[in-house]
Motif scaffolding. Sequence first.
Motif, PDB file in Angstrom:
ATOM      1  N   ALA A   1      19.041  25.285   9.908  1.00  0.00           N
ATOM      2  CA  ALA A   1      20.227  25.500  10.851  1.00  0.00           C
ATOM      3  C   ALA A   1      19.529  25.398  12.367  1.00  0.00           C
ATOM      4  CB  ALA A   1      21.120  26.641  10.732  1.00  0.00           C
ATOM      5  N   ARG A   2      20.002  24.857  13.350  1.00  0.00           N
ATOM      6  CA  ARG A   2      19.646  24.529  14.491  1.00  0.00           C
ATOM      7  C   ARG A   2      20.355  25.689  15.443  1.00  0.00           C
ATOM      8  NH1 ARG A   2      17.994  18.829  16.296  1.00  0.00           N
ATOM      9  NH2 ARG A   2      17.336  17.977  14.496  1.00  0.00           N
ATOM     10  N   GLY A   3      21.695  26.117  15.348  1.00  0.00           N
ATOM     11  CA  GLY A   3      22.296  26.927  16.334  1.00  0.00           C
ATOM     12  C   GLY A   3      21.750  28.374  15.957  1.00  0.00           C
ATOM     13  N   ARG A   4      21.803  29.383  17.009  1.00  0.00           N
ATOM     14  CA  ARG A   4      21.451  30.630  16.834  1.00  0.00           C
ATOM     15  C   ARG A   4      22.526  31.346  16.335  1.00  0.00           C
ATOM     16  NH1 ARG A   4      19.760  31.359  22.269  1.00  0.00           N
ATOM     17  NH2 ARG A   4      21.114  33.001  22.131  1.00  0.00           N
ATOM     18  N   HIS A   5      22.162  32.420  15.840  1.00  0.00           N
ATOM     19  CA  HIS A   5      23.036  33.617  15.170  1.00  0.00           C
ATOM     20  C   HIS A   5      24.057  34.002  16.139  1.00  0.00           C
ATOM     21  CE1 HIS A   5      20.616  36.644  16.404  1.00  0.00           C
ATOM     22  NE2 HIS A   5      21.289  37.455  16.081  1.00  0.00           N
TER      23      HIS A   5
ATOM     24  N   ALA B   1      15.377  32.355  -2.544  1.00  0.00           N
ATOM     25  CA  ALA B   1      15.673  30.880  -2.401  1.00  0.00           C
ATOM     26  C   ALA B   1      16.777  30.881  -0.972  1.00  0.00           C
ATOM     27  CB  ALA B   1      16.255  30.325  -3.487  1.00  0.00           C
ATOM     28  N   GLY B   2      17.335  31.760  -0.718  1.00  0.00           N
ATOM     29  CA  GLY B   2      18.168  31.799   0.424  1.00  0.00           C
ATOM     30  C   GLY B   2      19.451  31.071  -0.118  1.00  0.00           C
ATOM     31  N   LEU B   3      20.267  30.440   0.651  1.00  0.00           N
ATOM     32  CA  LEU B   3      21.490  29.685   0.192  1.00  0.00           C
ATOM     33  C   LEU B   3      21.220  28.745  -0.663  1.00  0.00           C
ATOM     34  CD1 LEU B   3      24.191  30.338   3.239  1.00  0.00           C
ATOM     35  CD2 LEU B   3      24.177  31.562   1.091  1.00  0.00           C
ATOM     36  N   SER B   4      22.233  28.372  -1.729  1.00  0.00           N
ATOM     37  CA  SER B   4      21.995  27.266  -2.379  1.00  0.00           C
ATOM     38  C   SER B   4      22.466  26.075  -1.540  1.00  0.00           C
ATOM     39  CB  SER B   4      22.702  27.212  -3.581  1.00  0.00           C
ATOM     40  OG  SER B   4      24.127  27.261  -3.531  1.00  0.00           O
ATOM     41  N   ALA B   5      22.074  24.726  -1.835  1.00  0.00           N
ATOM     42  CA  ALA B   5      22.606  23.596  -1.300  1.00  0.00           C
ATOM     43  C   ALA B   5      24.032  23.696  -1.258  1.00  0.00           C
ATOM     44  CB  ALA B   5      22.043  22.481  -1.786  1.00  0.00           C
ATOM     45  N   GLU B   6      24.852  23.800  -2.464  1.00  0.00           N
ATOM     46  CA  GLU B   6      26.165  24.058  -2.442  1.00  0.00           C
ATOM     47  C   GLU B   6      26.892  24.990  -1.606  1.00  0.00           C
ATOM     48  OE1 GLU B   6      24.608  22.209  -6.024  1.00  0.00           O
ATOM     49  OE2 GLU B   6      24.424  24.204  -4.907  1.00  0.00           O
ATOM     50  N   ALA B   7      26.247  26.149  -1.308  1.00  0.00           N
ATOM     51  CA  ALA B   7      26.822  27.240  -0.549  1.00  0.00           C
ATOM     52  C   ALA B   7      26.643  26.700   0.908  1.00  0.00           C
ATOM     53  CB  ALA B   7      25.939  28.376  -0.927  1.00  0.00           C
ATOM     54  N   GLU B   8      25.548  26.116   1.233  1.00  0.00           N
ATOM     55  CA  GLU B   8      25.403  25.722   2.814  1.00  0.00           C
ATOM     56  C   GLU B   8      26.373  24.738   3.120  1.00  0.00           C
ATOM     57  OE1 GLU B   8      21.646  24.159   3.795  1.00  0.00           O
ATOM     58  OE2 GLU B   8      20.590  26.295   3.538  1.00  0.00           O
ATOM     59  N   ALA B   9      26.663  23.819   1.786  1.00  0.00           N
ATOM     60  CA  ALA B   9      27.866  22.717   2.248  1.00  0.00           C
ATOM     61  C   ALA B   9      29.080  23.360   2.418  1.00  0.00           C
ATOM     62  CB  ALA B   9      27.623  21.712   1.325  1.00  0.00           C
ATOM     63  N   ALA B  10      29.350  24.969   1.931  1.00  0.00           N
ATOM     64  CA  ALA B  10      30.808  25.357   2.066  1.00  0.00           C
ATOM     65  C   ALA B  10      30.681  26.111   3.188  1.00  0.00           C
ATOM     66  CB  ALA B  10      30.749  26.501   0.897  1.00  0.00           C
ATOM     67  N   CYS B  11      29.812  26.200   4.089  1.00  0.00           N
ATOM     68  CA  CYS B  11      29.875  27.157   5.293  1.00  0.00           C
ATOM     69  C   CYS B  11      30.600  26.214   6.222  1.00  0.00           C
ATOM     70  CB  CYS B  11      28.258  27.525   5.706  1.00  0.00           C
ATOM     71  SG  CYS B  11      27.641  28.616   4.657  1.00  0.00           S
ATOM     72  N   ASP B  12      31.241  26.937   7.119  1.00  0.00           N
ATOM     73  CA  ASP B  12      31.827  26.268   8.358  1.00  0.00           C
ATOM     74  C   ASP B  12      30.794  26.088   9.450  1.00  0.00           C
ATOM     75  OD1 ASP B  12      34.693  26.081   7.351  1.00  0.00           O
ATOM     76  OD2 ASP B  12      34.504  28.229   7.020  1.00  0.00           O
ATOM     77  N   HIS B  13      29.954  27.461   9.460  1.00  0.00           N
ATOM     78  CA  HIS B  13      28.874  27.357  10.408  1.00  0.00           C
ATOM     79  C   HIS B  13      27.332  27.671   9.937  1.00  0.00           C
ATOM     80  CE1 HIS B  13      31.864  27.110  13.681  1.00  0.00           C
ATOM     81  NE2 HIS B  13      32.481  28.230  12.969  1.00  0.00           N
ATOM     82  N   LEU B  14      26.394  27.028  10.020  1.00  0.00           N
ATOM     83  CA  LEU B  14      25.226  27.499   9.521  1.00  0.00           C
ATOM     84  C   LEU B  14      24.217  27.835  10.878  1.00  0.00           C
ATOM     85  CD1 LEU B  14      24.026  24.897   6.804  1.00  0.00           C
ATOM     86  CD2 LEU B  14      24.384  27.428   6.528  1.00  0.00           C
ATOM     87  N   VAL B  15      23.899  29.025  10.754  1.00  0.00           N
ATOM     88  CA  VAL B  15      23.064  29.597  12.071  1.00  0.00           C
ATOM     89  C   VAL B  15      21.657  29.958  11.492  1.00  0.00           C
ATOM     90  CG1 VAL B  15      24.835  30.338  13.245  1.00  0.00           C
ATOM     91  CG2 VAL B  15      23.820  31.818  11.820  1.00  0.00           C
ATOM     92  N   ARG B  16      20.682  30.315  12.437  1.00  0.00           N
ATOM     93  CA  ARG B  16      19.383  30.748  12.101  1.00  0.00           C
ATOM     94  C   ARG B  16      19.064  31.965  12.983  1.00  0.00           C
ATOM     95  NH1 ARG B  16      14.948  26.644  12.128  1.00  0.00           N
ATOM     96  NH2 ARG B  16      13.591  28.247  11.964  1.00  0.00           N
ATOM     97  N   ILE B  17      18.607  33.148  12.559  1.00  0.00           N
ATOM     98  CA  ILE B  17      18.175  34.289  13.257  1.00  0.00           C
ATOM     99  C   ILE B  17      16.728  33.823  13.927  1.00  0.00           C
ATOM    100  CG2 ILE B  17      17.554  36.616  13.254  1.00  0.00           C
ATOM    101  CD1 ILE B  17      19.562  36.726  10.764  1.00  0.00           C
TER     102      ILE B  17
END
Length: 272
Positions: free
Chosen positions: A200-204, A223-239
Amino acid sequence: MIKQITSAANPLIKQIRALERKRTRSETGLFVAEGARLVLEAEAAAVQPETLLFTAEARQRQAVTALVERFDRSGVQCIETSERLLSQITRRENTQNVVAVYRQRRQSLRALDATSHRLWVALEEVRDPGNLGTILRTADSVGAGGVILLGRCCDPFSFECVRASMGSIFAVALAEAELSELQTWSQAAGGAIIGTSLRARGRHDALPSQSGPRIVMMGNEQAGLSAEAEAACDHLVRIPMRGQADSLNLAVATAVMLYSLWGAEGYPGARP
């Protein structure tokens, strides 16, 4: 009527000792909580045990005596036993001298009203019961509506998870769901699923305002979130990270996310 049991061969003691195993917990729908503090917190959440075990030494404390009397009057099976037997039940040498057996409480996602709370937590494939228990405690601390388990997660009613939750196992709603169910549930409530990813590029702490509920979705410890879970997100962020560490502990990262979202609204409902 308060009973006394001192033999490890007693059928009831054997049944309770077997609750250490996940299979027995699944078959019986029961679990064990240790310590007078957890039992009192459960009572405050209007949850009574099916069985209460305690030592003679514990009954010397006024709070425990009053607890035993209340439960005995309300029909809870109250057993006075030895510290040795309680140690065998909990598999700990320095065990608590009050132990209780509770019925598990799980809810379907459909039974939870997403609009009843601003914050929710969804966990995909979490494997460490200590992490799960700590996340339950954090979800309770910020007033989240509940914790939703996705995929093959560890047992929230294991001894380790219950200990780590510090009583929040009784205060936070627990549900199990498929990822598609979570998406439908969130969309129906006008909610947003927020996930963390190294990609992700946006901050938390730079998320747009959201009128509906926010579901913080966190992934597996390794492993973090699976590819399917990431695709289901409305927003992806990084800390953001600064030092040599390449990641945060799952429970810590979840706490950072929840407190950031709650704090962005001015910590509504916080105790003075």
